[in-house]
Motif scaffolding. Structure first.
Motif, PDB file in Angstrom:
ATOM      1  N   ARG A 168      -2.650  -5.668  -1.266  1.00  0.00           N
ATOM      2  CA  ARG A 168      -2.072  -4.479  -1.689  1.00  0.00           C
ATOM      3  C   ARG A 168      -2.038  -3.454  -0.732  1.00  0.00           C
ATOM      4  O   ARG A 168      -1.093  -2.724  -0.160  1.00  0.00           O
ATOM      5  CB  ARG A 168      -2.602  -3.851  -3.008  1.00  0.00           C
ATOM      6  CG  ARG A 168      -2.198  -4.744  -4.182  1.00  0.00           C
ATOM      7  CD  ARG A 168      -2.971  -4.250  -5.489  1.00  0.00           C
ATOM      8  NE  ARG A 168      -2.718  -4.858  -6.600  1.00  0.00           N
ATOM      9  CZ  ARG A 168      -1.935  -4.462  -7.505  1.00  0.00           C
ATOM     10  NH1 ARG A 168      -1.025  -3.542  -7.490  1.00  0.00           N
ATOM     11  NH2 ARG A 168      -1.784  -5.418  -8.588  1.00  0.00           N
ATOM     12  N   TRP A 169      -3.284  -3.529  -0.078  1.00  0.00           N
ATOM     13  CA  TRP A 169      -3.604  -2.532   1.025  1.00  0.00           C
ATOM     14  C   TRP A 169      -2.766  -2.622   2.302  1.00  0.00           C
ATOM     15  O   TRP A 169      -1.827  -2.100   3.045  1.00  0.00           O
ATOM     16  CB  TRP A 169      -4.935  -2.520   1.454  1.00  0.00           C
ATOM     17  CG  TRP A 169      -5.588  -1.766   2.570  1.00  0.00           C
ATOM     18  CD1 TRP A 169      -6.008  -2.205   3.803  1.00  0.00           C
ATOM     19  CD2 TRP A 169      -5.350  -0.348   2.614  1.00  0.00           C
ATOM     20  NE1 TRP A 169      -6.359  -1.213   4.437  1.00  0.00           N
ATOM     21  CE2 TRP A 169      -6.045  -0.195   3.949  1.00  0.00           C
ATOM     22  CE3 TRP A 169      -4.861   0.606   2.041  1.00  0.00           C
ATOM     23  CZ2 TRP A 169      -6.010   1.209   4.515  1.00  0.00           C
ATOM     24  CZ3 TRP A 169      -4.991   2.007   2.530  1.00  0.00           C
ATOM     25  CH2 TRP A 169      -5.517   2.126   3.576  1.00  0.00           C
ATOM     26  N   THR A 170      -2.728  -4.023   2.751  1.00  0.00           N
ATOM     27  CA  THR A 170      -1.659  -4.643   3.934  1.00  0.00           C
ATOM     28  C   THR A 170      -0.189  -3.929   3.653  1.00  0.00           C
ATOM     29  O   THR A 170       0.374  -3.546   4.466  1.00  0.00           O
ATOM     30  CB  THR A 170      -1.909  -5.969   4.171  1.00  0.00           C
ATOM     31  OG1 THR A 170      -3.337  -6.399   4.209  1.00  0.00           O
ATOM     32  CG2 THR A 170      -1.246  -6.122   5.329  1.00  0.00           C
ATOM     33  N   THR A 171       0.358  -4.601   2.524  1.00  0.00           N
ATOM     34  CA  THR A 171       1.422  -4.201   1.972  1.00  0.00           C
ATOM     35  C   THR A 171       1.915  -2.628   1.992  1.00  0.00           C
ATOM     36  O   THR A 171       3.122  -2.142   2.516  1.00  0.00           O
ATOM     37  CB  THR A 171       1.956  -4.735   0.814  1.00  0.00           C
ATOM     38  OG1 THR A 171       1.568  -6.178   0.840  1.00  0.00           O
ATOM     39  CG2 THR A 171       3.596  -4.442   0.425  1.00  0.00           C
ATOM     40  N   TYR A 172       1.040  -1.909   1.654  1.00  0.00           N
ATOM     41  CA  TYR A 172       0.952  -0.409   1.518  1.00  0.00           C
ATOM     42  C   TYR A 172       1.115   0.152   3.027  1.00  0.00           C
ATOM     43  O   TYR A 172       1.949   0.911   3.388  1.00  0.00           O
ATOM     44  CB  TYR A 172       0.091   0.176   0.858  1.00  0.00           C
ATOM     45  CG  TYR A 172      -0.156   1.563   0.718  1.00  0.00           C
ATOM     46  CD1 TYR A 172       0.636   2.376  -0.214  1.00  0.00           C
ATOM     47  CD2 TYR A 172      -1.076   2.450   1.636  1.00  0.00           C
ATOM     48  CE1 TYR A 172       0.528   3.771   0.318  1.00  0.00           C
ATOM     49  CE2 TYR A 172      -1.107   3.720   1.660  1.00  0.00           C
ATOM     50  CZ  TYR A 172      -0.178   4.237   0.870  1.00  0.00           C
ATOM     51  OH  TYR A 172      -0.239   5.738   0.831  1.00  0.00           O
ATOM     52  N   GLN A 173       0.200  -0.560   3.800  1.00  0.00           N
ATOM     53  CA  GLN A 173       0.258  -0.032   5.380  1.00  0.00           C
ATOM     54  C   GLN A 173       1.460  -0.350   5.757  1.00  0.00           C
ATOM     55  O   GLN A 173       2.159   0.448   6.578  1.00  0.00           O
ATOM     56  CB  GLN A 173      -0.998  -0.734   5.955  1.00  0.00           C
ATOM     57  CG  GLN A 173      -2.286   0.039   5.697  1.00  0.00           C
ATOM     58  CD  GLN A 173      -3.270  -0.861   6.510  1.00  0.00           C
ATOM     59  OE1 GLN A 173      -3.304  -1.924   6.587  1.00  0.00           O
ATOM     60  NE2 GLN A 173      -4.293  -0.166   7.103  1.00  0.00           N
ATOM     61  N   ARG A 174       2.086  -1.540   5.701  1.00  0.00           N
ATOM     62  CA  ARG A 174       3.510  -1.822   6.136  1.00  0.00           C
ATOM     63  C   ARG A 174       4.550  -0.777   5.759  1.00  0.00           C
ATOM     64  O   ARG A 174       5.290  -0.409   6.564  1.00  0.00           O
ATOM     65  CB  ARG A 174       3.598  -3.419   6.030  1.00  0.00           C
ATOM     66  CG  ARG A 174       5.268  -3.587   6.768  1.00  0.00           C
ATOM     67  CD  ARG A 174       5.407  -5.176   6.167  1.00  0.00           C
ATOM     68  NE  ARG A 174       5.473  -5.320   4.904  1.00  0.00           N
ATOM     69  CZ  ARG A 174       5.685  -6.820   4.679  1.00  0.00           C
ATOM     70  NH1 ARG A 174       5.505  -7.808   5.455  1.00  0.00           N
ATOM     71  NH2 ARG A 174       5.807  -7.220   3.415  1.00  0.00           N
ATOM     72  N   LYS A 175       4.495  -0.486   4.633  1.00  0.00           N
ATOM     73  CA  LYS A 175       5.599   0.272   4.009  1.00  0.00           C
ATOM     74  C   LYS A 175       5.328   1.688   4.684  1.00  0.00           C
ATOM     75  O   LYS A 175       6.363   2.491   5.129  1.00  0.00           O
ATOM     76  CB  LYS A 175       5.434   0.386   2.451  1.00  0.00           C
ATOM     77  CG  LYS A 175       5.770  -0.752   1.774  1.00  0.00           C
ATOM     78  CD  LYS A 175       5.814  -0.444   0.235  1.00  0.00           C
ATOM     79  CE  LYS A 175       6.271  -1.922  -0.537  1.00  0.00           C
ATOM     80  NZ  LYS A 175       6.148  -1.895  -2.043  1.00  0.00           N
ATOM     81  N   GLN A 176       4.229   2.292   4.815  1.00  0.00           N
ATOM     82  CA  GLN A 176       3.886   3.479   5.369  1.00  0.00           C
ATOM     83  C   GLN A 176       4.436   3.545   6.729  1.00  0.00           C
ATOM     84  O   GLN A 176       4.889   4.460   7.216  1.00  0.00           O
ATOM     85  CB  GLN A 176       2.425   4.082   5.391  1.00  0.00           C
ATOM     86  CG  GLN A 176       1.961   4.135   3.965  1.00  0.00           C
ATOM     87  CD  GLN A 176       2.628   5.355   3.343  1.00  0.00           C
ATOM     88  OE1 GLN A 176       2.723   6.332   3.894  1.00  0.00           O
ATOM     89  NE2 GLN A 176       3.195   5.084   2.144  1.00  0.00           N
ATOM     90  N   ALA A 177       4.009   2.327   7.752  1.00  0.00           N
ATOM     91  CA  ALA A 177       4.492   2.336   8.866  1.00  0.00           C
ATOM     92  C   ALA A 177       5.885   2.271   9.266  1.00  0.00           C
ATOM     93  O   ALA A 177       6.369   2.888  10.033  1.00  0.00           O
ATOM     94  CB  ALA A 177       3.704   1.069   9.640  1.00  0.00           C
ATOM     95  N   GLU A 178       6.712   1.589   8.281  1.00  0.00           N
ATOM     96  CA  GLU A 178       8.026   1.534   8.369  1.00  0.00           C
ATOM     97  C   GLU A 178       8.639   2.638   7.990  1.00  0.00           C
ATOM     98  O   GLU A 178       9.672   3.357   8.772  1.00  0.00           O
ATOM     99  CB  GLU A 178       8.522   0.599   7.359  1.00  0.00           C
ATOM    100  CG  GLU A 178       8.172  -1.008   7.831  1.00  0.00           C
ATOM    101  CD  GLU A 178       8.570  -2.122   6.728  1.00  0.00           C
ATOM    102  OE1 GLU A 178       8.792  -1.584   5.877  1.00  0.00           O
ATOM    103  OE2 GLU A 178       8.630  -3.152   7.107  1.00  0.00           O
ATOM    104  N   GLU A 179       8.099   3.631   7.065  1.00  0.00           N
ATOM    105  CA  GLU A 179       8.800   4.961   6.712  1.00  0.00           C
ATOM    106  C   GLU A 179       8.227   5.726   7.901  1.00  0.00           C
ATOM    107  O   GLU A 179       9.282   6.612   8.227  1.00  0.00           O
ATOM    108  CB  GLU A 179       8.000   5.402   5.467  1.00  0.00           C
ATOM    109  CG  GLU A 179       8.199   4.802   4.343  1.00  0.00           C
ATOM    110  CD  GLU A 179       7.432   5.432   2.849  1.00  0.00           C
ATOM    111  OE1 GLU A 179       7.004   6.318   3.002  1.00  0.00           O
ATOM    112  OE2 GLU A 179       7.798   4.668   1.886  1.00  0.00           O
ATOM    113  N   ARG A 180       7.337   5.771   8.578  1.00  0.00           N
ATOM    114  CA  ARG A 180       7.044   6.534   9.734  1.00  0.00           C
ATOM    115  C   ARG A 180       8.043   6.216  10.690  1.00  0.00           C
ATOM    116  O   ARG A 180       8.467   7.139  11.609  1.00  0.00           O
ATOM    117  CB  ARG A 180       5.564   6.461  10.119  1.00  0.00           C
ATOM    118  CG  ARG A 180       4.475   7.080   9.249  1.00  0.00           C
ATOM    119  CD  ARG A 180       3.086   7.045   9.929  1.00  0.00           C
ATOM    120  NE  ARG A 180       2.633   5.703  10.325  1.00  0.00           N
ATOM    121  CZ  ARG A 180       1.755   4.986   9.434  1.00  0.00           C
ATOM    122  NH1 ARG A 180       1.781   5.613   8.198  1.00  0.00           N
ATOM    123  NH2 ARG A 180       1.412   3.903  10.052  1.00  0.00           N
TER     124      ARG A 180
END
Length: 335
Positions: A168-180
């Motif tokens: 969950r944490w890694t997936t969340y980080q990826r989503k945040q990075a893609e949004e950025r």
């Protein structure tokens, strides 16, 4: 061998360093004298000076996996520089993901995603990377799910709460990075468009002395274009505003001590309504559209000189009230 050699024997050791003027092992703490390492990591120190330690090399060293001695070790998953212990409990709220992980210092580079590690606490209570652990049963399936952009690990058997939280944490980080990245790309595109627009305006300003340059400028800065156009015949711009027609602008200006108003096309500066009578009484043809904002004041000046100026759009306070808008032409005389 002298007594000094005996004291110095084994005094150079590799320690983790993460931003303080002290280093630890499992039993002792040393204060660093002199220069500090250039970055967080494992470095070689000389600890033969009693309670003081001296940096021996600014080059990073391989981690000393025996640094923690017999200190208790925590085992779990590494996600970036965050540690998820095996006894973690999962709260699916993304806002609470950080609260369920712990910072861990001096991690080894190049570890696999969802790597299992062991960490020990230093004498200040901070977690320090000690070494890598063997993967468990569902770890490889979790990596595949992450690569396939699966939303959860619910379809995989044997997933522990710690692995679920790591996913969950890694997936969340990826989503945040893609949004950025998307936001940065949007900002870069907006900046590119803004710079191109400003360059066009600057170029138009440089060529505002020409009719073509003023037309280009009018699409970006109508007021400046109108001011430059009126200046050609010695008129002074007073104000501009949007007309009822979105492609037209109302221009108010002063010419030979008279306040006048006209309507022009926004992009071409061609006159739509001169605000004065430009009708050929022999043919009945209205001449408003024959002129531009540059040439209109000259025509008005000639009419003033001949005493034939008839103003339909009045601005001067001592003039008769302004004609109806939209303008339908002068009313017929009864006689």
């Amino acid at each position: 061998m002298s007594w000094k050699d005996l004291l110095d024997s084994g005094s150079e050791r590799v320690f983790p360093w993460y931003g303080f003027r002290r280093i630890h092992d499992a039993q002792r703490t040393w204060t660093i004298s002199g220069s500090l390492p250039p970055e967080h990591g494992w470095f070689l120190f000389d600890v033969g000076g009693g309670r003081d330690a001296t940096l021996k090399s600014r080059e990073p060293q391989p981690a000393d996996l025996h640094w923690a001695g017999n200190q208790p070790r925590a085992r779990g998953y590494l996600v970036g520089d965050r540690f998820i212990p095996d006894n973690a409990r999962v709260d699916p709220d993304p806002a609470k993901l950080v609260q369920q992980t712990l910072p861990v210092h001096c991690c080894e580079g190049g570890l696999e995603r969802f790597a299992r590690i062991s960490a020990a606490r230093d004498r200040d209570g901070l977690l320090v990377y000690v070494g890598q652990e063997f993967p468990e049963g569902a770890d490889a399936e979790a990596i595949k799910a992450y690569q396939d952009r699966v939303e959860s690990l619910d379809h995989i058997a044997g997933v522990t709460p710690a692995l679920d939280l790591a996913f969950r944490w890694t997936t969340y980080q990826r989503k945040q990075a893609e949004e950025r990245r998307r936001e940065l790309e949007r900002l870069r595109e907006e900046e590119r468009v803004r710079q191109e627009r400003e360059e066009r305006i600057r170029e138009a300003m440089r060529s505002a002395g020409t009719a073509a340059g003023r037309r280009v400028l009018a699409t970006h800065d109508f007021e400046t274009a109108a001011r430059e156009a009126l200046r050609v015949s010695g008129a002074e711009l007073l104000d501009t505003r949007q007309s009822f027609n979105k492609n037209e602008m109302v221009v108010q200006y002063r010419f030979q001590q008279r306040r006048l108003e006209c309507v022009v096309e926004r992009r071409t500066l061609r006159v739509v309504d001169a605000g004065v009578c430009l009708t050929d009484h022999d043919t009945g043809v209205k001449g408003d559209t024959f002129f531009t904002l540059e040439s209109l004041p000259g025509v008005i000046g000639e009419a003033m000189r001949l005493g034939k100026l008839v103003v339909w759009r009045h601005l001067d306070g001592d003039e008769e009230p302004r004609a109806r808008w939209p303008y339908d032409g002068p009313e017929d005389d009864d006689d």
